[in-house]
Enzyme design. Structure first.
Site, short mmCIF file in Angstrom:
data_model
loop_
_atom_site.label_atom_id
_atom_site.label_comp_id
_atom_site.label_asym_id
_atom_site.label_seq_id
_atom_site.Cartn_x
_atom_site.Cartn_y
_atom_site.Cartn_z
N THR A 140 9.95 7.94 4.66
CA THR A 140 9.75 9.04 3.73
C THR A 140 8.44 8.89 2.98
O THR A 140 7.71 9.87 2.78
CB THR A 140 10.92 9.11 2.74
OG1 THR A 140 12.12 9.46 3.45
CG2 THR A 140 10.67 10.17 1.66
N LYS A 145 14.53 6.56 13.31
CA LYS A 145 15.06 7.80 13.88
C LYS A 145 14.12 8.98 13.72
O LYS A 145 14.29 10.00 14.39
CB LYS A 145 16.40 8.14 13.24
CG LYS A 145 16.32 8.57 11.78
CD LYS A 145 17.68 9.01 11.26
CE LYS A 145 17.59 9.51 9.83
NZ LYS A 145 18.90 9.99 9.31
N HIS A 190 -19.11 -2.81 -17.82
CA HIS A 190 -19.34 -1.68 -18.72
C HIS A 190 -20.26 -0.68 -18.04
O HIS A 190 -21.25 -1.07 -17.42
CB HIS A 190 -19.98 -2.15 -20.03
CG HIS A 190 -20.33 -1.03 -20.95
ND1 HIS A 190 -19.39 -0.34 -21.68
CD2 HIS A 190 -21.53 -0.44 -21.24
CE1 HIS A 190 -19.97 0.60 -22.40
NE2 HIS A 190 -21.28 0.56 -22.15
N ALA A 245 20.64 4.17 14.37
CA ALA A 245 21.44 2.97 14.55
C ALA A 245 22.74 3.03 13.74
O ALA A 245 22.76 3.55 12.62
CB ALA A 245 20.64 1.74 14.14
#
Length: 474
Positions: free
Chosen positions: A46, A40, A450, A118
């Site tokens: 989000t 939508k 390292h 929906a």
């Protein structure tokens, strides 16, 4: 079906295009199923649009400014100036690139994309309301449905987000300016991440929290490091205080808080950011039409294959409850799609990493020492401080540690707690170790480059075995 509707059919209807939904849609399409994805708002949900990605963009950008302005000890002298509007434009570019990529990936995999909202009509039918004037409705019949509608910020009474000075996290991440004074309600991961970000951008930040510590749910030895760094940034805390009300003044607003015994405190601000948690978005789905009943909290209960009480309807991501994490949502989406396709997939939550992108970062996975003991193990613990790690010293970020928890009998790695630089990246090694059933010796005998931060994981494994070289053994 209403006269005038467009009616279509699909094997799999996915409702919601966030990290659970779009991943489920793509995986289902890869199994040659006809898939329709309804979104939508914006593809990526989000997380990509208003949460994970924009927040990390702001965090990174403000870190650059803060590090440059505090590099005198390294011989770097600078006085950076933050252009928040330019920073927001750059952030938006990152978001657009990722969300555009999601849409392209869906189309390339043959997913049918539908824009709209929906709601279920019955167990095998949903109606889609298209946005915009005159766009109408669409009816989709489906064999299977995957609900992936995500979550939204919880509102505090009297602090409604539509009121101008009150921000949700979405509002804060959409800003193109920095408030002089900011009150943050809630010291969870969202509140702490954004507090740090705005403090580094130049705001005077005060955090109020109902509980007695920041980041409840994480150990105090982890959160203490973060709180100390936050205090050094000038962030003030009001613990044991609940936001009661706010009112406008000539200079901005005043936020009033209350303790349990009724004591009040007031804080002046330009904006107030409410970050007290998130709640699932299931109230728009008309679930009663399918016979599904959410919990009192609005969540949909699922089994080990992401299936709800209605066998052909699945739920993934935040709507399915904890852990409400984007990467968990994606894995749940994969499992749901593969189960629908007839594959023997199932969810496994024993190795789910959780990360807080504060300064420094916190990352955990698996069990703590206490949890391991409660589960019947005889745990051994190894720890490596970053102050003894060469690479962390060369970055100027040597706060924190790596801690590994393992079974004392067979040395299988059970969990890790990390606070320090790049904890979000370091936790992946331990997550893989737990997933593969690796032992402390496996981790310790793996040659680590390292100088790197990852050596701290190796040394923590050695420390748990009483064989550490670069820190004292327990």
């Amino acid at each position: 079906m209403v006269m005038g509707d467009i009616a279509t059919g699909t094997d799999v209807l996915v409702i919601g295009g966030g990290p659970g939904g779009y991943v489920a849609a793509i995986r289902a399409a890869q199994h040659d199923l006809d898939v329709t994805l309804v979104e939508k708002d914006a593809y990526g949900g989000t997380c990509l649009n208003y949460g994970c990605i924009p927040s990390k963009a702001f965090i990174t950008a403000t870190d650059v400014a803060h590090d440059a302005g505090n590099g005198g000890v390294m011989g770097v002298v600078a006085d950076p100036d933050i252009d928040m509007a330019a920073m927001a434009e750059w952030k938006d570019g990152v978001v657009d690139q990722l969300t555009g990529g999601v849409e392209q990936l869906c189309k390339a995999n043959g997913v049918n994309l539908v824009e709209g909202t929906a709601a279920f009509e019955d167990e095998h039918t949903a109606r889609i309301a298209h946005g915009g004037s005159g766009q109408g409705m669409e009816t989709i019949e489906f064999e299977h449905a995957i609900v992936a509608t995500g979550s939204r910020p919880i509102q505090v009474p009297g602090f409604e987000f539509e009121t101008d000075p009150v921000w949700s996290s979405r509002d804060a991440l959409a800003t193109d300016s920095v408030p002089d004074e900011l009150v943050v309600v809630g010291a969870g991961y969202i509140g702490m991440e954004l507090s740090t970000t705005f403090a580094k951008a130049g705001a005077d930040v005060t955090v109020v929290e109902m509980l007695e510590d920041a980041l409840p749910g994480y150990g105090s030895d982890l959160t203490g490091v973060v709180q100390e760094r936050a205090a050094a940034l000038g962030i003030d805390f009001g613990f044991g205080e609940a936001a009661a009300e706010w009112e406008s003044t000539e200079d901005g607003i005043v936020v009033t808080t209350e303790t349990e015994d009724g004591a009040e405190s007031t804080y002046a601000a330009d904006k107030v950011l409410v970050a007290v948690g998130r709640e699932p978005v299931t109230d728009t789905l008309e679930l009663e039409a399918t016979g599904l009943e959410p919990t009192d909290g609005g969540f949909l209960e699922t089994d080990g294959q992401a299936r709800t009480d209605v066998d052909h309807i699945y739920a993934v991501g935040d709507v399915a409850g904890e852990p409400m994490l984007a990467h968990t949502a994606s894995q749940e989406g994969v499992v749901a799609a593969e189960v629908i396709a007839g594959e023997p997939a199932a969810l496994d939550y024993q190795a789910v990493p959780s990360v807080v992108f504060t300064d420094p970062e916190i990352a955990t996975v698996g069990m703590t020492e206490v949890e391991a003991a409660d589960a019947g193990f005889d745990p051994v613990v190894g720890q490596m401080p970053f102050r003894a790690n060469g690479r962390s010293l060369t970055t100027g970020n040597d706060d924190g540690f790596v801690r590994l928890v393992a079974d004392g009998d067979d040395e299988f790695v059970l969990g890790a707690q990390i606070v320090g630089p790049d904890a979000s990246e370091l936790v992946a090694e331990v997550t893989l170790a737990i997933e593969l059933g690796a032992t402390l010796e496996d981790v310790a005998r793996t040659i680590h480059t390292h100088p790197t931060l990852s050596e701290a994981v190796m040394e923590a494994a050695e420390n748990a075995r009483g064989r550490a070289i670069h820190t004292l053994n327990r």
